[in-house]
Design an enzyme around this catalytic site. Structure first.
Site, PDB file in Angstrom:
ATOM      1  N   ASP A  91      85.647  30.680  71.481  1.00 11.05           N
ATOM      2  CA  ASP A  91      85.717  31.804  70.542  1.00 11.05           C
ATOM      3  C   ASP A  91      85.753  33.117  71.332  1.00 11.05           C
ATOM      4  OD1 ASP A  91      83.033  32.959  70.993  1.00 11.05           O
ATOM      5  OD2 ASP A  91      82.250  31.162  70.001  1.00 11.05           O
ATOM      6  N   HIS A 106      86.832  27.316  79.711  1.00 10.29           N
ATOM      7  CA  HIS A 106      87.400  26.226  78.910  1.00 10.29           C
ATOM      8  C   HIS A 106      88.543  26.703  78.003  1.00 10.29           C
ATOM      9  CE1 HIS A 106      83.566  23.548  79.361  1.00 10.29           C
ATOM     10  NE2 HIS A 106      84.302  23.584  80.457  1.00 10.29           N
ATOM     11  N   LEU A 199      67.298  26.595  72.689  1.00  7.15           N
ATOM     12  CA  LEU A 199      66.362  26.146  71.646  1.00  7.15           C
ATOM     13  C   LEU A 199      65.446  25.063  72.184  1.00  7.15           C
ATOM     14  CD1 LEU A 199      68.327  25.593  68.295  1.00  7.15           C
ATOM     15  CD2 LEU A 199      66.549  27.293  68.767  1.00  7.15           C
TER      16      LEU A 199
HETATM   17  P1  NAD Z   1      76.714  21.797  73.121  1.00  8.15           P
HETATM   18  O1  NAD Z   1      77.060  21.732  71.675  1.00  8.15           O
HETATM   19  O2  NAD Z   1      76.802  20.571  73.920  1.00  8.15           O
HETATM   20  O3  NAD Z   1      75.213  22.324  73.245  1.00  8.15           O
HETATM   21  C1  NAD Z   1      74.763  23.417  72.504  1.00  8.15           C
HETATM   22  C2  NAD Z   1      73.442  23.851  73.079  1.00  8.15           C
HETATM   23  O4  NAD Z   1      73.028  25.030  72.405  1.00  8.15           O
HETATM   24  C3  NAD Z   1      72.299  22.830  72.912  1.00  8.15           C
HETATM   25  O5  NAD Z   1      71.627  22.701  74.137  1.00  8.15           O
HETATM   26  C4  NAD Z   1      71.391  23.476  71.847  1.00  8.15           C
HETATM   27  O6  NAD Z   1      70.022  23.195  72.067  1.00  8.15           O
HETATM   28  C5  NAD Z   1      71.667  24.943  72.060  1.00  8.15           C
HETATM   29  N1  NAD Z   1      71.494  25.772  70.866  1.00  8.15           N
HETATM   30  C6  NAD Z   1      71.865  25.496  69.583  1.00  8.15           C
HETATM   31  N2  NAD Z   1      71.582  26.525  68.783  1.00  8.15           N
HETATM   32  C7  NAD Z   1      71.021  27.488  69.570  1.00  8.15           C
HETATM   33  C8  NAD Z   1      70.514  28.794  69.317  1.00  8.15           C
HETATM   34  N3  NAD Z   1      70.530  29.337  68.089  1.00  8.15           N
HETATM   35  N4  NAD Z   1      69.983  29.498  70.356  1.00  8.15           N
HETATM   36  C9  NAD Z   1      69.952  28.972  71.613  1.00  8.15           C
HETATM   37  N5  NAD Z   1      70.422  27.731  71.914  1.00  8.15           N
HETATM   38  C10 NAD Z   1      70.957  27.004  70.905  1.00  8.15           C
HETATM   39  O7  NAD Z   1      77.599  22.970  73.743  1.00  8.15           O
HETATM   40  P2  NAD Z   1      78.081  23.274  75.224  1.00  8.15           P
HETATM   41  O8  NAD Z   1      77.003  22.956  76.188  1.00  8.15           O
HETATM   42  O9  NAD Z   1      78.670  24.621  75.171  1.00  8.15           O
HETATM   43  O10 NAD Z   1      79.261  22.223  75.536  1.00  8.15           O
HETATM   44  C11 NAD Z   1      80.122  21.772  74.579  1.00  8.15           C
HETATM   45  C12 NAD Z   1      81.617  22.028  74.769  1.00  8.15           C
HETATM   46  O11 NAD Z   1      82.170  22.280  73.466  1.00  8.15           O
HETATM   47  C13 NAD Z   1      82.012  23.213  75.583  1.00  8.15           C
HETATM   48  O12 NAD Z   1      82.997  22.781  76.440  1.00  8.15           O
HETATM   49  C14 NAD Z   1      82.640  24.233  74.615  1.00  8.15           C
HETATM   50  O13 NAD Z   1      83.890  24.668  75.105  1.00  8.15           O
HETATM   51  C15 NAD Z   1      82.906  23.479  73.378  1.00  8.15           C
HETATM   52  N6  NAD Z   1      82.487  24.208  72.134  1.00  8.15           N
HETATM   53  C16 NAD Z   1      82.687  25.561  72.015  1.00  8.15           C
HETATM   54  C17 NAD Z   1      82.271  26.227  70.858  1.00  8.15           C
HETATM   55  C18 NAD Z   1      82.541  27.719  70.734  1.00  8.15           C
HETATM   56  O14 NAD Z   1      83.487  28.214  71.314  1.00  8.15           O
HETATM   57  N7  NAD Z   1      81.717  28.464  69.997  1.00  8.15           N
HETATM   58  C19 NAD Z   1      81.650  25.519  69.832  1.00  8.15           C
HETATM   59  C20 NAD Z   1      81.477  24.118  69.989  1.00  8.15           C
HETATM   60  C21 NAD Z   1      81.890  23.484  71.156  1.00  8.15           C
END
Ligand code: NAD
Length: 239
Positions: A91, A106, A199
């Site tokens: 995003d 990514h 979290l």
């Molecule tokens: P992940 O979904 O594997 O992990 C998310 C992490 O965020 C978890 O450790 C969780 O405990 C933590 N979390 C959740 N809500 C939170 C909050 N409010 N405050 C603090 N921490 C919080 O995501 P990742 O490690 O980024 O890896 C997943 C892959 O998926 C990446 O390669 C990414 O490119 C992609 N992805 C991107 C998006 C985006 O662009 N917003 C969304 C989903 C997945």
């Protein structure tokens, strides 16, 4: 000059309403990763993949940056040193939150890529399969997303920064996806202070010297104010 290298993941955008990878009811839960986030999945069913990223692009465009994105932009602007922001997120909430220099390792939802000539251009809100590349005309446009099995962007530059980091912070990332999950090891090797803001502890949580636990909008804001010398340091959470 001191250097802070920050890695963000899906958790920093969660409070803006964008599901994390593992959210139980999210877009990701309705699709298998192999189908929508691999080159093989794209070759098998390009329409499924393009439609999946169209939905994610729409969702991201409707989301707004939260206090954590804005705090990192403030840090970049006011810190008396260098701030390097690397995100795994596709995003654009960091940019819309005010950050000027963001490395999207990514890829990015708002970008399209020609696999034939590597040309990139702004993606339309709704991409179609087989769109022609504006440069070489190959009808093979794809979302500019780094899929599993592909090489993330800017790796040399990121590892150079990690080798010089004084502080390394990982925010809202689960530590399941490499090479990003290995950045903490690299930063430790360089002698950096390491802090995880999440979290809960990630799977590589034991690599970090310090943990700050809670929602990103609160803990990132507090951390930034401390770095800027505006707040009484909170007691580190060593649990
Ligand atoms: P992940 O979904 O594997 O992990 C998310 C992490 O965020 C978890 O450790 C969780 O405990 C933590 N979390 C959740 N809500 C939170 C909050 N409010 N405050 C603090 N921490 C919080 O995501 P990742 O490690 O980024 O890896 C997943 C892959 O998926 C990446 O390669 C990414 O490119 C992609 N992805 C991107 C998006 C985006 O662009 N917003 C969304 C989903 C997945």
């Amino acid at each position: 000059m001191s250097k802070i290298v920050i890695l963000t993941g899906a958790g920093i955008s969660a409070e803006s309403g964008i599901e994390t990878f593992r959210a139980e009811d999210g877009l990701w839960a309705q699709h298998r990763v192999e189908d929508v986030a691999t080159p093989e999945g794209f070759a098998r069913d390009p329409k499924l993949v393009v439609d999946f990223y169209n939905a994610r692009r729409k969702q991201a465009s409707e989301a707004v940056p939260n206090a954590a994105h804005k705090a990192l932009a403030k840090l970049e602007k006011l810190y008396d040193g260098q701030v390097i922001l690397v995100t795994q997120n596709v995003d654009d909430l960091h940019e819309r939150g005010g950050s000027k220099n963001v490395m999207h390792m990514h890829g990015a939802l708002n970008s399209a890529l020609c696999p034939a000539c590597d040309h990139r251009w702004p993606a339309p809100m709704v991409m179609a399969t087989g769109n022609a590349c504006p440069k070489c005309a190959e009808p093979a446009a794809r979302p500019d997303i780094v899929w599993f099995g592909e090489m993330p962007y800017d790796m040399d530059e990121i590892f150079d920064h990690l080798a010089e980091a004084d502080i390394f912070a990982a925010i809202g990332t689960s530590g399941n996806v490499y090479p990003a999950a290995g950045f903490v090891t690299e930063a430790r090797r360089a002698g950096a202070q390491t802090v995880e803001l999440n979290l809960e502890r990630s799977v590589v949580g034991n690599q970090f010297a310090q943990h700050r636990t809670g929602p990103a909008t609160r803990i990132v804001t507090e951390w930034v104010e401390e770095l800027l010398g505006n707040a009484v340091p909170a007691r580190p959470d060593f649990r």
